[in-house]
Design a protein around this motif. Structure first.
Motif, PDB file in Angstrom:
ATOM      1  N   GLN A  11       0.847  -1.194   0.000  1.00 44.95           N
ATOM      2  CA  GLN A  11       0.000   0.000   0.000  1.00 44.95           C
ATOM      3  C   GLN A  11       0.880   1.240   0.000  1.00 44.95           C
ATOM      4  O   GLN A  11       1.968   1.251   0.568  1.00 44.95           O
ATOM      5  N   GLU A  30      -3.391   0.592  -3.569  1.00 44.63           N
ATOM      6  CA  GLU A  30      -2.748  -0.716  -3.658  1.00 44.63           C
ATOM      7  C   GLU A  30      -1.635  -0.559  -4.687  1.00 44.63           C
ATOM      8  O   GLU A  30      -1.890  -0.139  -5.826  1.00 44.63           O
ATOM      9  N   LYS A  36      -7.159   2.827  -6.131  1.00 45.26           N
ATOM     10  CA  LYS A  36      -7.329   3.648  -4.933  1.00 45.26           C
ATOM     11  C   LYS A  36      -8.242   2.899  -3.965  1.00 45.26           C
ATOM     12  O   LYS A  36      -9.372   2.575  -4.284  1.00 45.26           O
ATOM     13  N   LEU A  37      -7.733   2.631  -2.763  1.00 45.58           N
ATOM     14  CA  LEU A  37      -8.487   1.903  -1.753  1.00 45.58           C
ATOM     15  C   LEU A  37      -9.344   2.820  -0.905  1.00 45.58           C
ATOM     16  O   LEU A  37     -10.472   2.491  -0.575  1.00 45.58           O
ATOM     17  N   HIS A  38      -8.780   3.956  -0.519  1.00 45.02           N
ATOM     18  CA  HIS A  38      -9.486   4.885   0.365  1.00 45.02           C
ATOM     19  C   HIS A  38      -9.050   6.309   0.072  1.00 45.02           C
ATOM     20  O   HIS A  38      -7.936   6.550  -0.371  1.00 45.02           O
ATOM     21  N   SER A  89      -9.940  -0.836   6.361  1.00 42.11           N
ATOM     22  CA  SER A  89     -11.299  -0.307   6.200  1.00 42.11           C
ATOM     23  C   SER A  89     -11.351   1.190   5.914  1.00 42.11           C
ATOM     24  O   SER A  89     -12.348   1.696   5.420  1.00 42.11           O
TER      25      SER A  89
END
Length: 104
Positions: A11, A30, A36-38, A89
């Motif tokens: 990440q 990632e 884009k994760l968050h 999360s």
């Protein structure tokens, strides 16, 4: 711009390009796929009270991510804010608010 990799390198946390609308978030990606994760909210303050990010760090086990802010100058008004998120999360886990040096 500030950036930080997770300990396993999977990440990447970074600030988006500068601009009034973008500088209040940290983006978590990632690294292998570039997905884009968050998009994590930095400050609850408005644009006129933006304090720049001074550091982005992952916890040693990579499960949490933190950003710290700070502003200096001739008159030091805020010593900074720290925010910790769950890296999986994106949930905000802890926010330590800036403290004023004005004695109030």
């Amino acid at each position: 711009s500030a950036a930080g990799f997770s300990p396993d390198g999977r990440q990447l946390a970074m600030l988006p390009k500068t601009g009034a609308l973008n500088r209040h978030v940290v983006q978590l990606f990632e690294t292998e796929s570039g997905v884009k994760l968050h998009e994590l909210k930095l400050l609850k303050q408005d644009v006129n009270h933006f304090v720049p990010v001074s550091e982005l760090k992952f916890s040693p086990d990579g499960t949490r991510f933190a950003a710290s802010t700070g502003r200096g100058g001739v008159v030091l008004q805020f010593l900074g804010e720290a925010i910790v998120w769950d890296a999986a999360s994106g949930e905000e886990l802890l926010r330590i608010a800036p403290r004023s040096t004005s004695g109030t």
